[in-house]
Design a protein around this motif. Sequence first.
Motif, PDB file in Angstrom:
ATOM      1  N   LEU A 242      41.372 -67.468  82.952  1.00 23.64           N
ATOM      2  CA  LEU A 242      42.626 -67.969  82.584  1.00 23.64           C
ATOM      3  C   LEU A 242      42.874 -68.350  81.209  1.00 23.64           C
ATOM      4  O   LEU A 242      44.091 -68.283  80.692  1.00 23.64           O
ATOM      5  N   ARG A 243      42.055 -68.784  80.417  1.00 19.30           N
ATOM      6  CA  ARG A 243      42.262 -69.267  79.078  1.00 19.30           C
ATOM      7  C   ARG A 243      42.778 -68.194  78.335  1.00 19.30           C
ATOM      8  O   ARG A 243      43.660 -68.235  77.263  1.00 19.30           O
TER       9      ARG A 243
ATOM     10  N   LEU B 256      44.646 -66.117  78.976  1.00 18.70           N
ATOM     11  CA  LEU B 256      46.156 -65.692  79.043  1.00 18.70           C
ATOM     12  C   LEU B 256      46.945 -66.961  78.724  1.00 18.70           C
ATOM     13  O   LEU B 256      48.032 -66.934  79.111  1.00 18.70           O
ATOM     14  N   GLY B 257      46.217 -67.707  78.021  1.00 25.74           N
ATOM     15  CA  GLY B 257      47.056 -68.846  77.440  1.00 25.74           C
ATOM     16  C   GLY B 257      47.169 -69.943  78.328  1.00 25.74           C
ATOM     17  O   GLY B 257      48.361 -70.772  78.355  1.00 25.74           O
ATOM     18  N   ALA B 258      46.478 -70.092  79.411  1.00 25.32           N
ATOM     19  CA  ALA B 258      46.904 -71.134  80.575  1.00 25.32           C
ATOM     20  C   ALA B 258      46.708 -72.505  80.074  1.00 25.32           C
ATOM     21  O   ALA B 258      45.702 -72.530  79.281  1.00 25.32           O
TER      22      ALA B 258
ATOM     23  N   THR C  99      46.299 -76.192  84.219  1.00 29.90           N
ATOM     24  CA  THR C  99      45.984 -75.136  85.455  1.00 29.90           C
ATOM     25  C   THR C  99      44.750 -74.749  85.414  1.00 29.90           C
ATOM     26  O   THR C  99      44.197 -74.290  86.804  1.00 29.90           O
TER      27      THR C  99
ATOM     28  N   LYS D 152      43.087 -74.328  89.171  1.00 32.74           N
ATOM     29  CA  LYS D 152      42.781 -73.369  89.922  1.00 32.74           C
ATOM     30  C   LYS D 152      41.480 -72.809  89.884  1.00 32.74           C
ATOM     31  O   LYS D 152      40.973 -71.962  90.605  1.00 32.74           O
ATOM     32  N   ILE D 153      40.668 -73.326  88.855  1.00 31.62           N
ATOM     33  CA  ILE D 153      39.248 -72.776  88.754  1.00 31.62           C
ATOM     34  C   ILE D 153      38.452 -74.155  88.896  1.00 31.62           C
ATOM     35  O   ILE D 153      37.516 -73.997  89.847  1.00 31.62           O
TER      36      ILE D 153
END
Lengths: 255, 270
Positions: free
Chosen positions: A154-155, A157-159, A163, A167-168
């Motif tokens: 996710l990182r 993707l710039g989350a 988040t 999510k994780i």
Amino acid sequence: MNAQLRGFLVPVVAIVIFLAFWEWLVWVNQWPNYKMASPSDLWPAFWKFKELFLIYGWQTLWRTVVGLLLAVVFGTLLGMVMGFSRVAREALYPILVGFNAIPKATVVPVIALMFVGADNMNTVLIAFMISFFPIAVSVSIGLSTLEPEYRDILRALGASRMTIFWKIALPKTLPEFFGALKVAVTLAFIGTNLMEIVEPHGKGLGHLFDSGKINADYPLMFAVLIALAALGILLFYGVVLLERIFAGWAERGQT
Amino acid sequence: MSTPSDAQIELREVTHAYKTDAGPLPVLDNLSLTVREGAFCAVVGPSGCGKSTLTRLIAGLMRPDEGQVWLHRELVTSPKPTVGMAFQNPVLLEWRTILKNVMLPLEIVAPSMPMAQREERARHLLHLVGLEGFEDKRPSELSGGMRQRASLCRSIVHKPEVLILDEPFGALDAFTREDLWQTMHNLRAEEPFTCVLITHDLRESVYLADEIAVLSARPARLQYLMEVDLPKDRPLDVLYEPKAVEMLAELRHQIQIAQGRAAPDAEAAA
Ligand SMILES: Nc1ncnc2c1ncn2[C@@H]1O[C@H](COP(=O)(O)OP(=O)(O)OP(=O)(O)O)[C@@H](O)[C@H]1O
Ligand SMILES: [Mg+2]
């Protein structure tokens, strides 16, 4: 045989055999009531005090659950702080370990003195204090050992950190969390009873046990033990049920 | 310094070292590399030379000690949603189905996209890589190769401009791998992207790439760059043509130099 029926029948048969063996043992040895009550003595004891069992059982139950809920909230927050910050982990760990090492039976009178008369609060407090430790430790370990690759999905993707947590990190820690919760629920239950028996205040199954002792009503004492076991089982399987719902994915199929 | 207008990925004199307990470990040494928009660049090099590190720098997951990384004429300082990435391990989330795993990037990058559309996109990709019928399975119910394919779908589901693949086909058997090479060609034809592919399979690099960068042993420098002038639409047989065989031989030779098993060419050393 179908698996569901079997999952139900096997434990029931086991319990029946166990009770029969117990009855037989007492009968063969001609043990008096005060040494060992037999299952056939227990039922009358239950029946005689059935309302008290319900009232006191409820008191024990709700105070355990409230203590446990507090432990979940506080333990999770503490675990998050320790899981995300190395400094916090290094600072808090020794304190926590030391706190956890104190036998809680010695804390009971202290708490009872601190808040004289507030016996519900005292009991909840002990249940909480005895049970938050495994939760905090498991959450912190779960979060701090999260493989960097999981974060990076996710990182990359710039989350945001939040988040990634939702999510994780959080779902990934759930199996460990429930593992700890199973330990914690038993501990909280012990905590409640400790308070009820060490500092009797006329509430809970511990009080019923105590009055059995005072009146030399041995079957009642044994009946309380059985009721406590039943309550403990109820609480434990309550947690197992929650685990199935929220972390059922962690259960691997047979391979 | 001006950037050539068609450069999608540009690394300028990138140097990087990991801080370890035994002191700094230099991994990349003054590495420069440019990938044109829409081009497919394969990166090969000895094991442990710093290839995964390179992908993490391009993705903005780390910043280089020295030098710069540019994506589409923008200096990379943090990760960008226009990048897609597949890691060496598939890292699928066990609590989600395969379909939900593939849809994950859309939840971050395109939160306003309707659910049905997200699902359709994910199903389409799963179909392309041969995973239809497995949408509702858990990752643990799939084979290693199937998980890797799902991870590939996840990396392109949000139509990234730049795709970074770190040995995604490494764990696959030869037949599946060749199938997926074909799939990569199809995907590129369908929706163009600029791609950096880390691989240890030289045939894979020749079959897929427009250019191949050979890195030296750690700390990695750019040792050799090869243009692959084969037709864009290549059948697998192309690998058995003399031109490709020659390229493979040269790449093998370069890798051996990188590993220190062969002397560098006289002309390259000069
Ligand atoms: N987080 C880290 N901290 C310290 N050292 C690291 C870290 N990650 C990688 N390294 C070291 O950096 C070097 C390069 O690692 P990297 O993963 O980039 O290699 P690689 O080329 O991808 O290898 P492989 O082909 O085996 O995947 C290795 O020697 C590794 O030990
Ligand atoms: Mg690697």
